[in-house]
Each structure stands twice: as C-alpha cells, then as structure tokens.
Design an enzyme around this catalytic site. Structure first.
Site, PDB file in Angstrom:
ATOM      1  N   ARG A  15      11.387   1.558 101.750  1.00 40.07           N
ATOM      2  CA  ARG A  15      10.876   1.176 103.070  1.00 40.07           C
ATOM      3  C   ARG A  15       9.785   2.141 103.554  1.00 40.07           C
ATOM      4  O   ARG A  15       8.812   1.737 104.190  1.00 40.07           O
ATOM      5  CB  ARG A  15      12.036   1.140 104.066  1.00 40.07           C
ATOM      6  CG  ARG A  15      11.624   0.629 105.419  1.00 40.07           C
ATOM      7  CD  ARG A  15      12.835   0.280 106.269  1.00 40.07           C
ATOM      8  NE  ARG A  15      12.392  -0.395 107.481  1.00 40.07           N
ATOM      9  CZ  ARG A  15      12.680   0.026 108.708  1.00 40.07           C
ATOM     10  NH1 ARG A  15      13.414   1.119 108.876  1.00 40.07           N
ATOM     11  NH2 ARG A  15      12.243  -0.630 109.748  1.00 40.07           N
ATOM     12  N   HIS A  33       6.021   1.164 104.978  1.00 38.96           N
ATOM     13  CA  HIS A  33       5.506   1.598 106.284  1.00 38.96           C
ATOM     14  C   HIS A  33       4.261   2.463 106.111  1.00 38.96           C
ATOM     15  O   HIS A  33       3.315   2.366 106.888  1.00 38.96           O
ATOM     16  CB  HIS A  33       6.580   2.364 107.059  1.00 38.96           C
ATOM     17  CG  HIS A  33       7.599   1.467 107.681  1.00 38.96           C
ATOM     18  ND1 HIS A  33       8.289   1.794 108.817  1.00 38.96           N
ATOM     19  CD2 HIS A  33       8.045   0.239 107.323  1.00 38.96           C
ATOM     20  CE1 HIS A  33       9.119   0.797 109.135  1.00 38.96           C
ATOM     21  NE2 HIS A  33       8.995  -0.145 108.244  1.00 38.96           N
ATOM     22  N   ASP A  64      -1.561   6.565 102.554  1.00 36.83           N
ATOM     23  CA  ASP A  64      -2.186   7.893 102.638  1.00 36.83           C
ATOM     24  C   ASP A  64      -1.188   8.957 103.069  1.00 36.83           C
ATOM     25  O   ASP A  64      -1.571  10.023 103.526  1.00 36.83           O
ATOM     26  CB  ASP A  64      -3.353   7.852 103.641  1.00 36.83           C
ATOM     27  CG  ASP A  64      -2.863   7.669 105.074  1.00 36.83           C
ATOM     28  OD1 ASP A  64      -1.698   7.224 105.264  1.00 36.83           O
ATOM     29  OD2 ASP A  64      -3.622   7.972 106.008  1.00 36.83           O
ATOM     30  N   ASN A  92      11.423   3.411 113.937  1.00 40.11           N
ATOM     31  CA  ASN A  92      11.741   4.472 112.974  1.00 40.11           C
ATOM     32  C   ASN A  92      13.227   4.588 112.664  1.00 40.11           C
ATOM     33  O   ASN A  92      13.630   5.514 111.991  1.00 40.11           O
ATOM     34  CB  ASN A  92      11.226   5.829 113.492  1.00 40.11           C
ATOM     35  CG  ASN A  92      12.020   6.312 114.693  1.00 40.11           C
ATOM     36  OD1 ASN A  92      12.868   5.607 115.217  1.00 40.11           O
ATOM     37  ND2 ASN A  92      11.741   7.518 115.124  1.00 40.11           N
ATOM     38  N   PRO A 148       4.869  -5.501 110.974  1.00 40.49           N
ATOM     39  CA  PRO A 148       5.493  -6.776 111.329  1.00 40.49           C
ATOM     40  C   PRO A 148       6.891  -6.511 111.911  1.00 40.49           C
ATOM     41  O   PRO A 148       7.541  -5.534 111.554  1.00 40.49           O
ATOM     42  CB  PRO A 148       5.580  -7.521 109.992  1.00 40.49           C
ATOM     43  CG  PRO A 148       5.396  -6.499 108.929  1.00 40.49           C
ATOM     44  CD  PRO A 148       4.633  -5.361 109.534  1.00 40.49           C
ATOM     45  N   HIS A 187      14.199  -6.368 100.696  1.00 38.07           N
ATOM     46  CA  HIS A 187      15.448  -6.436 101.462  1.00 38.07           C
ATOM     47  C   HIS A 187      16.655  -6.769 100.578  1.00 38.07           C
ATOM     48  O   HIS A 187      17.725  -7.059 101.077  1.00 38.07           O
ATOM     49  CB  HIS A 187      15.312  -7.431 102.633  1.00 38.07           C
ATOM     50  CG  HIS A 187      14.374  -6.934 103.696  1.00 38.07           C
ATOM     51  ND1 HIS A 187      13.853  -7.726 104.681  1.00 38.07           N
ATOM     52  CD2 HIS A 187      13.862  -5.694 103.921  1.00 38.07           C
ATOM     53  CE1 HIS A 187      13.063  -7.016 105.468  1.00 38.07           C
ATOM     54  NE2 HIS A 187      13.039  -5.773 105.022  1.00 38.07           N
ATOM     55  N   THR A 188      16.496  -6.688  99.288  1.00 33.71           N
ATOM     56  CA  THR A 188      17.641  -6.704  98.373  1.00 33.71           C
ATOM     57  C   THR A 188      18.349  -5.343  98.391  1.00 33.71           C
ATOM     58  O   THR A 188      19.461  -5.212  97.897  1.00 33.71           O
ATOM     59  CB  THR A 188      17.194  -7.043  96.931  1.00 33.71           C
ATOM     60  OG1 THR A 188      18.333  -7.006  96.073  1.00 33.71           O
ATOM     61  CG2 THR A 188      16.170  -6.040  96.398  1.00 33.71           C
ATOM     62  N   THR A 207      24.609  -7.396  97.576  1.00 37.30           N
ATOM     63  CA  THR A 207      24.595  -6.367  96.533  1.00 37.30           C
ATOM     64  C   THR A 207      23.542  -5.324  96.916  1.00 37.30           C
ATOM     65  O   THR A 207      22.538  -5.148  96.242  1.00 37.30           O
ATOM     66  CB  THR A 207      24.226  -7.003  95.175  1.00 37.30           C
ATOM     67  OG1 THR A 207      22.988  -7.726  95.351  1.00 37.30           O
ATOM     68  CG2 THR A 207      25.289  -7.958  94.680  1.00 37.30           C
ATOM     69  N   ASP A 218      18.133  -7.081  92.952  1.00 33.42           N
ATOM     70  CA  ASP A 218      18.275  -8.371  92.269  1.00 33.42           C
ATOM     71  C   ASP A 218      17.709  -9.465  93.167  1.00 33.42           C
ATOM     72  O   ASP A 218      17.076  -9.157  94.185  1.00 33.42           O
ATOM     73  CB  ASP A 218      19.761  -8.628  91.933  1.00 33.42           C
ATOM     74  CG  ASP A 218      20.645  -8.584  93.175  1.00 33.42           C
ATOM     75  OD1 ASP A 218      20.122  -8.733  94.303  1.00 33.42           O
ATOM     76  OD2 ASP A 218      21.860  -8.398  93.041  1.00 33.42           O
TER      77      ASP A 218
END
Ligand code: HEM
Ligand SMILES: *[C@@H]1O[C@H](CO)[C@@H](O)[C@H](O)[C@H]1NC(C)=O
Ligand SMILES: *[C@@H]1O[C@H](CO)[C@@H](O)[C@H](O)[C@H]1NC(C)=O
Ligand SMILES: *[C@@H]1O[C@H](CO)[C@@H](O)[C@H](O)[C@H]1NC(C)=O
Ligand SMILES: *[C@@H]1O[C@H](CO)[C@@H](O)[C@H](O)[C@H]1NC(C)=O
Length: 318
Positions: A59, A63, A71, A91, A158, A188-189, A243, A248
């Site tokens: 993540r 971001h 950067d 955050n 977003p 988001h797995t 999971t 996956d």
C-alpha cells in the site's frame, strides 16, 4: 489560449502523468549489485516478525506513486514548517516505514549514496507480493528521491467511497488505464481495513437503504457485527479477502458475489467498463498475476524523477 487557472497549474504539478524516464532493471548492476538481495532479506525478516508488513509495504508503494510520482515522498517526516504525506488524512494503515529505513541503512553501508529510497520501496513492493504467493517481475530502477511531501496532497488519492468513473479518472490522471485500475485493485488480496473506511456502507447508507444494496446480505451482517456503530472502535475492522496473507485472486471472486469491502471495490463489478475484467481475473488467476505484474511496472513509472538526489536517510531530505 485561455490563461492557465490555478486549478490547471495544480493538476499539472501534482498529477504528473507517466514520464519517459529511462528506468533500467540493471541500473545498480555495477554500482550496488547486492542491493536487491539486502532488500529481500530485510523485508523477509521483518515480515516474519510482523505479518502485517507485506500489505503495508504494498500500500505504501501505491500511495507513494499516486502523490508526486514514485519519489519516496511518502517516507519523509513532517518538519516544523511542513506536515508531510505520512501525516495526511488517509494514513490509518500506512505504517512499517522502518522496514524501508532498515534496508536503506544496510545498503548505505554496502554502497553509500547510490540507491534511492524510491527504488528500495519499488523493489520491496515486488518482494512482498512474490513472498505472499503472487507473481514476480523485474523492477525497473533509476528513480531519484523527491524533496517535497505535503499532507494536503493526499486528498488526491482515490477514496474507498469512489465510484467507477472517479476511479477511472484518478488512474487516467496518472497515465494508467482501466485494466491497470482493476489489476492493481487486486492488491486488496492482502491486508486489512479499519471500520472507518467502509462503515458508511453499513449504517444510514442512503435515504432508501440503511445498508448499501450492492453488499451481499450475509456479508453485510457480518461486517455490522464487526463495526456495530459509526466510530465505535477505531481499531476494529475487516480483512480485505478471505486469504488476506496470501496473494491470490480470491479478491475478485468475492467482488463477483457482492463481498467487496469498499464501495470502490464493489464498483468495479457494477460498471460495464470494468466488470468483464473482474470476471476474467476471478476465473483465471494466471491472467490476474500477469496483468498485476505489468501494471505494477507501469505504476512504478508514474512521475519518476530522474534528476534529483539519493537520500542518505529515507525520512529526511539531504
Ligand atoms: C483503487 C483505488 C484504491 C482505493 C480507494 C483504496 C483504498 C484503501 C483503503 C481505504 C484501505 C484501508 C485503510 C484502512 O482503513 O486501514 C486500503 C488498504 C489497502 N490497500 Fe488500497 N486502495 C486502492 C488501491 C490500491 C492499490 C492500487 C494497491 C496496491 C497495488 C492497494 C493496496 C492496499 C493494501 C495492501 C491494503 C491493506 C493495508 C494493510 O493491511 O495495512 N490499494 N486501500
Ligand atoms: C529482523 O527483524 C527484527 C524485527 O524487526 C529485528 O529486531 C532484527 O534485528 C532483524 N534481524 C536482521 C538480521 O535483520
Ligand atoms: C496520521 O495523521 C494524524 C493527523 O495528522 C497524525 O496525528 C498521526 O500520527 C498519523 N499517523 C501515522 C501512523 O503516521
Ligand atoms: C460518480 O461520482 C461523481 C462525483 O460524485 C458523480 O458526479 C457521478 O454522477 C457518479 N457516477 C456514477 C455513475 O454514479
Ligand atoms: C440518517 O441520515 C438522515 C439524512 O442524512 C439524517 O437526517 C438522520 O439523522 C440519520 N440517522 C441516523 C441514525 O444517523
């Protein structure tokens, strides 16, 4: 030509599209051949001590790339005059900065002033995916580190409440397409979300519906048990798929049956432009892996700085 409005100038400066930076997978072959091995060992060790590390690093890279390009601006600390990205509003689960800082410290003693923090984060993001059972790809390197990080700019990420049009626009502003949006949302797995990111779907959703009607009914009850009232327990939440430490295609199978945690996840199934891609990834994990790897390379090119500094420490500019 109409004069540039402040808004346009802001967009030009902040939403930097794909740059033509000549990144290279052998960038450090001569100057720091051991860099990737050090990063892998650091990330692997940290993940053994704290299984939340892989999701947080993945993540963090997203971001970083979405605000001012890849950067390492996400790694800078706030200073007395400036509140940095890491202290900006979304955050709540961007943590584990120490892992990148540890890798940096070790790399600085092996090959000083050569490997940028932005590249370390890009390599670490690949490693956490591969380590969790996902695809492997060659990371292009040669990014330099930025000198600016502003909390106020994180509003350009977003939001979990975004609809498909807003998500497509947000990605397009960074030169990323609809397939990139769907593939990368597959991140988001891994991981977890706090109630605050999705509880608006569970309580007083709209004038007509108390609960978001795009949610699977049984799953909605389950989420309501975890988040019974708005702002009740700020640590409570939900794993993003069943999971959550394995990379996956379960995430896509779940959105097909209405079990996406965020409105932004479910929106991908409920819009004709993205639905067919969700369905194909739900059916075929191999194609998800292939597209995810390709999209991570493209996201890693967003707003890359080629002429700049290599920070000595990732949390402060030189
Ligand atoms: C498409 C737009 C996206 C939105 C709106 C979004 C939103 C969110 C939100 C709200 C959370 C939970 C924060 C919390 O409450 O703790 C989250 C978690 C996460 N996101 Fe996204 N995200 C998006 C795209 C991505 C992308 C492109 C990636 C990486 C490729 C990604 C990787 C993750 C991961 C791994 C977590 C779990 C973090 C953890 O367990 O600590 N997300 N995302
Ligand atoms: C492994 O990680 C733990 C926890 O972050 C840390 O205390 C330890 O020093 C690390 N060991 C190595 C060899 O990096
Ligand atoms: C998130 O931002 C808030 C508000 O600026 C700040 O107090 C908090 O320390 C930040 N959290 C993290 C983990 O950086
Ligand atoms: C998406 O959200 C935008 C901004 O709130 C709104 O104008 C638009 O109508 C929405 N689109 C759909 C398809 O719901
Ligand atoms: C639900 O939303 C409506 C309209 O926004 C508001 O008037 C009402 O007070 C809300 N109810 C609760 C229980 O929050």
């Amino acid at each position: 030509m109409a004069p540039l409005t402040r808004q346009t100038i802001f967009l030009l400066l902040v939403l930097i599209p794909l740059s033509n930076a000549a990144l290279d997978s052998n960038y450090y072959a001569k100057t720091c051949p051991q860099a990737e091995k050090i990063i892998l060992e650091t990330v692997r060790n940290a993940s053994i001590y704290d299984p939340k590390v892989p999701a947080r690093i993945l993540r963090m890279f997203f971001h970083d790339c979405f605000i001012r390009g890849c950067d390492a601006s996400i790694l800078l600390d706030s200073t007395p005059g400036n509140k940095a990205e890491k202290d900006g509003p979304p955050n709540v689960s961007v943590r584990s900065f120490y892992v990148i800082e540890d890798a940096k410290t070790k790399i600085e003693s092996a090959c000083p002033h050569v490997v940028s923090c932005a590249d370390i984060l890009a390599v670490a993001a690949r490693d956490v995916v591969a380590m969790s059972g996902g695809p492997y790809w060659n990371v292009l390197k040669g990014r330099k580190d930025g000198r600016v990080s502003r909390a106020s700019e994180t509003v350009n990420l977003p939001a979990p409440s975004s609809n498909a049009t807003q998500l497509i626009q947000s990605f397009a502003q960074r030169g990323l397409g609809v397939k990139d949006l769907v593939a990368l949302s597959g991140g988001h797995t891994l991981g977890f979300s706090h109630c605050s990111s999705f509880e608006a779907r569970l309580h007083n959703f709209s004038a007509m519906h108390d609960v978001d009607p795009s949610l699977n009914v049984e799953f909605a009850l389950n989420l309501k048990q975890k988040c019974p009232k708005i702002h009740r327990d700020k640590n409570a939440g939900q794993l993003l798929d069943s999971t959550a430490s394995t990379f996956d295609n379960d995430y896509f199978k779940r959105i097909v049956v209405g079990k996406g945690v965020f409105s932004s996840d479910q929106a991908l199934y409920n819009d004709f432009r993205t639905r067919w891609i969700v369905e194909s990834f739900a059916r075929d994990q191999t194609s998800f892996f292939k597209e995810f790897a390709a999209s991570m390379v493209r996201m890693g090119n967003v707003g890359v700085v080629e002429h700049g500094e290599v920070r000595a420490k990732c949390n402060v500019v030189n």
